[in-house]
Design a protein around this motif. Sequence first.
Motif, PDB file in Angstrom:
ATOM      1  N   LEU A 254      71.754 115.650  78.070  1.00 48.60           N
ATOM      2  CA  LEU A 254      72.840 116.761  77.912  1.00 48.60           C
ATOM      3  C   LEU A 254      72.181 118.039  77.693  1.00 48.60           C
ATOM      4  CD1 LEU A 254      75.675 115.114  75.753  1.00 48.60           C
ATOM      5  CD2 LEU A 254      75.512 115.275  78.506  1.00 48.60           C
ATOM      6  N   ILE A 255      72.769 119.211  78.295  1.00 46.18           N
ATOM      7  CA  ILE A 255      72.415 120.664  78.171  1.00 46.18           C
ATOM      8  C   ILE A 255      73.131 121.144  76.759  1.00 46.18           C
ATOM      9  CG2 ILE A 255      72.425 122.865  79.130  1.00 46.18           C
ATOM     10  CD1 ILE A 255      72.452 121.635  81.950  1.00 46.18           C
ATOM     11  N   SER A 256      72.125 121.435  75.961  1.00 47.38           N
ATOM     12  CA  SER A 256      72.540 122.267  74.851  1.00 47.38           C
ATOM     13  C   SER A 256      72.402 123.951  74.920  1.00 47.38           C
ATOM     14  CB  SER A 256      71.931 121.756  73.486  1.00 47.38           C
ATOM     15  OG  SER A 256      72.403 122.405  72.443  1.00 47.38           O
ATOM     16  N   VAL A 257      73.281 124.506  74.171  1.00 48.29           N
ATOM     17  CA  VAL A 257      73.017 126.067  74.039  1.00 48.29           C
ATOM     18  C   VAL A 257      72.351 126.501  72.851  1.00 48.29           C
ATOM     19  CG1 VAL A 257      74.949 126.521  75.601  1.00 48.29           C
ATOM     20  CG2 VAL A 257      75.462 126.490  73.301  1.00 48.29           C
ATOM     21  N   LEU A 258      72.286 125.374  71.842  1.00 46.45           N
ATOM     22  CA  LEU A 258      71.450 125.749  70.632  1.00 46.45           C
ATOM     23  C   LEU A 258      70.043 125.462  70.552  1.00 46.45           C
ATOM     24  CD1 LEU A 258      74.263 123.498  68.755  1.00 46.45           C
ATOM     25  CD2 LEU A 258      74.417 125.903  69.178  1.00 46.45           C
TER      26      LEU A 258
END
Length: 123
Positions: A102-106
């Motif tokens: 999954l892509i995370s923005v954190l």
Amino acid sequence: VQLQASGGGLVQAGGSLRLSCAASGRTFGAYTMGWFRQAPGKEREFVAGISWSAGSTSYADSVKGRFTISRDNAKNTLYLQMNSLRPEDTAVYYCAARLNRLISVLTTQYRYWGQGTQVTVSS
């Protein structure tokens, strides 16, 4: 995995740059990748992300329609094509990797980081 970002430079507003991130070490294709940036006096922020298979991408609202993230797993390389650059895009740009689909923005969700490449956009 070791990451090496390159391609930064000085460009006028409205211009384009393409950043690259070369990966070495463990299988590049197993990693979800991201680009982040940090301007002086500001926190590091998410710019774009791409899943391990390139089947999914995500962008910060501020760069949607101007930036394109891509990857070439055969070349172990991540890219960020930046068009219509603005002075507010000026920052150090970092590539990052995480062993998750999954892509995370954190920033805390990415274990591996490149050294950063400076992008300066003049008005």
